[in-house]
Design a protein around this motif. Sequence first.
Motif, PDB file in Angstrom:
ATOM      1  N   MET A 199      34.069  31.687  41.641  1.00  0.00           N
ATOM      2  CA  MET A 199      35.340  31.461  40.991  1.00  0.00           C
ATOM      3  C   MET A 199      35.055  30.887  39.602  1.00  0.00           C
ATOM      4  O   MET A 199      34.354  29.906  39.463  1.00  0.00           O
ATOM      5  CB  MET A 199      36.143  30.475  41.854  1.00  0.00           C
ATOM      6  CG  MET A 199      37.514  30.187  41.339  1.00  0.00           C
ATOM      7  SD  MET A 199      38.510  29.071  42.379  1.00  0.00           S
ATOM      8  CE  MET A 199      38.382  29.790  43.973  1.00  0.00           C
ATOM      9  N   ASN A 200      35.619  31.530  38.591  1.00  0.00           N
ATOM     10  CA  ASN A 200      35.372  31.035  37.237  1.00  0.00           C
ATOM     11  C   ASN A 200      36.372  29.923  36.876  1.00  0.00           C
ATOM     12  O   ASN A 200      37.316  29.653  37.610  1.00  0.00           O
ATOM     13  CB  ASN A 200      35.413  32.182  36.219  1.00  0.00           C
ATOM     14  CG  ASN A 200      36.781  32.835  36.106  1.00  0.00           C
ATOM     15  OD1 ASN A 200      37.805  32.174  36.155  1.00  0.00           O
ATOM     16  ND2 ASN A 200      36.803  34.148  35.955  1.00  0.00           N
ATOM     17  N   LYS A 201      36.147  29.286  35.733  1.00  0.00           N
ATOM     18  CA  LYS A 201      36.961  28.133  35.338  1.00  0.00           C
ATOM     19  C   LYS A 201      38.425  28.507  35.137  1.00  0.00           C
ATOM     20  O   LYS A 201      39.319  27.732  35.473  1.00  0.00           O
ATOM     21  CB  LYS A 201      36.395  27.505  34.066  1.00  0.00           C
ATOM     22  CG  LYS A 201      35.140  26.717  34.304  1.00  0.00           C
ATOM     23  CD  LYS A 201      34.688  26.020  33.043  1.00  0.00           C
ATOM     24  CE  LYS A 201      33.407  25.251  33.310  1.00  0.00           C
ATOM     25  NZ  LYS A 201      33.007  24.447  32.158  1.00  0.00           N
ATOM     26  N   LYS A 202      38.659  29.693  34.591  1.00  0.00           N
ATOM     27  CA  LYS A 202      40.035  30.131  34.361  1.00  0.00           C
ATOM     28  C   LYS A 202      40.774  30.285  35.687  1.00  0.00           C
ATOM     29  O   LYS A 202      41.908  29.819  35.830  1.00  0.00           O
ATOM     30  CB  LYS A 202      40.048  31.464  33.605  1.00  0.00           C
ATOM     31  CG  LYS A 202      41.419  31.960  33.276  1.00  0.00           C
ATOM     32  CD  LYS A 202      41.363  33.278  32.536  1.00  0.00           C
ATOM     33  CE  LYS A 202      42.753  33.825  32.310  1.00  0.00           C
ATOM     34  NZ  LYS A 202      42.737  35.166  31.789  1.00  0.00           N
ATOM     35  N   ASP A 203      40.143  30.906  36.671  1.00  0.00           N
ATOM     36  CA  ASP A 203      40.757  31.068  37.987  1.00  0.00           C
ATOM     37  C   ASP A 203      41.013  29.711  38.635  1.00  0.00           C
ATOM     38  O   ASP A 203      42.067  29.478  39.224  1.00  0.00           O
ATOM     39  CB  ASP A 203      39.866  31.904  38.917  1.00  0.00           C
ATOM     40  CG  ASP A 203      39.739  33.343  38.473  1.00  0.00           C
ATOM     41  OD1 ASP A 203      40.639  33.838  37.765  1.00  0.00           O
ATOM     42  OD2 ASP A 203      38.728  33.976  38.843  1.00  0.00           O
ATOM     43  N   LEU A 204      40.040  28.831  38.531  1.00  0.00           N
ATOM     44  CA  LEU A 204      40.164  27.499  39.115  1.00  0.00           C
ATOM     45  C   LEU A 204      41.335  26.740  38.481  1.00  0.00           C
ATOM     46  O   LEU A 204      42.108  26.083  39.180  1.00  0.00           O
ATOM     47  CB  LEU A 204      38.856  26.729  38.934  1.00  0.00           C
ATOM     48  CG  LEU A 204      38.725  25.404  39.661  1.00  0.00           C
ATOM     49  CD1 LEU A 204      38.889  25.585  41.173  1.00  0.00           C
ATOM     50  CD2 LEU A 204      37.379  24.774  39.364  1.00  0.00           C
ATOM     51  N   LYS A 205      41.487  26.851  37.183  1.00  0.00           N
ATOM     52  CA  LYS A 205      42.593  26.178  36.484  1.00  0.00           C
ATOM     53  C   LYS A 205      43.942  26.753  36.916  1.00  0.00           C
ATOM     54  O   LYS A 205      44.916  26.016  37.077  1.00  0.00           O
ATOM     55  CB  LYS A 205      42.437  26.312  34.958  1.00  0.00           C
ATOM     56  CG  LYS A 205      41.336  25.457  34.382  1.00  0.00           C
ATOM     57  CD  LYS A 205      41.704  23.999  34.385  1.00  0.00           C
ATOM     58  CE  LYS A 205      40.679  23.186  33.645  1.00  0.00           C
ATOM     59  NZ  LYS A 205      40.941  21.755  33.739  1.00  0.00           N
ATOM     60  N   GLN A 206      44.014  28.087  37.114  1.00  0.00           N
ATOM     61  CA  GLN A 206      45.263  28.714  37.547  1.00  0.00           C
ATOM     62  C   GLN A 206      45.648  28.260  38.955  1.00  0.00           C
ATOM     63  O   GLN A 206      46.807  27.960  39.228  1.00  0.00           O
ATOM     64  CB  GLN A 206      45.155  30.235  37.491  1.00  0.00           C
ATOM     65  CG  GLN A 206      45.148  30.775  36.081  1.00  0.00           C
ATOM     66  CD  GLN A 206      44.904  32.278  36.021  1.00  0.00           C
ATOM     67  OE1 GLN A 206      44.387  32.879  36.952  1.00  0.00           O
ATOM     68  NE2 GLN A 206      45.290  32.882  34.907  1.00  0.00           N
ATOM     69  N   ILE A 207      44.663  28.211  39.838  1.00  0.00           N
ATOM     70  CA  ILE A 207      44.919  27.752  41.200  1.00  0.00           C
ATOM     71  C   ILE A 207      45.358  26.289  41.172  1.00  0.00           C
ATOM     72  O   ILE A 207      46.325  25.905  41.834  1.00  0.00           O
ATOM     73  CB  ILE A 207      43.671  27.945  42.088  1.00  0.00           C
ATOM     74  CG1 ILE A 207      43.446  29.438  42.338  1.00  0.00           C
ATOM     75  CG2 ILE A 207      43.804  27.185  43.397  1.00  0.00           C
ATOM     76  CD1 ILE A 207      42.121  29.771  42.986  1.00  0.00           C
ATOM     77  N   ALA A 208      44.669  25.479  40.391  1.00  0.00           N
ATOM     78  CA  ALA A 208      45.008  24.061  40.272  1.00  0.00           C
ATOM     79  C   ALA A 208      46.441  23.888  39.763  1.00  0.00           C
ATOM     80  O   ALA A 208      47.192  23.050  40.277  1.00  0.00           O
ATOM     81  CB  ALA A 208      44.021  23.362  39.343  1.00  0.00           C
TER      82      ALA A 208
END
Length: 113
Positions: A1-10
């Motif tokens: 999971m990349n940082k962008k995906d992680l931020k969206q989920i967060a």
Amino acid sequence: MNKKDLKQIAQQIKEKRKSYGYTQEQMSEQLEMSYSYYTKIENGYQTPSLNTLIKITSALHISMDKLIFGKASENSRFSPDKQELLQSIEQFDRNELIRCRNLLSKIISYMND
């Protein structure tokens, strides 16, 4: 999971939590995890385990596919989000709604026994 995906989920977790009126501390207690761990997840600094994601989606009544991909899977006929549930119900005819109501009544009566 990349940082962008992680931020969206967060961000989705944060928005859903706020929509229920929970504080971060209340969520961490409900999920039985430390406050610092939960805030790291919600701020996109910590990648949650699958088990943790399951706990979060269950507590926030959101489907896993909606949390991860931003929308419910097209293969899924049910998503716990209220708006999607209402849209699904609108597609039923009168007889299907009556059967669903009767089934739910039976389930509720068994639960109350």
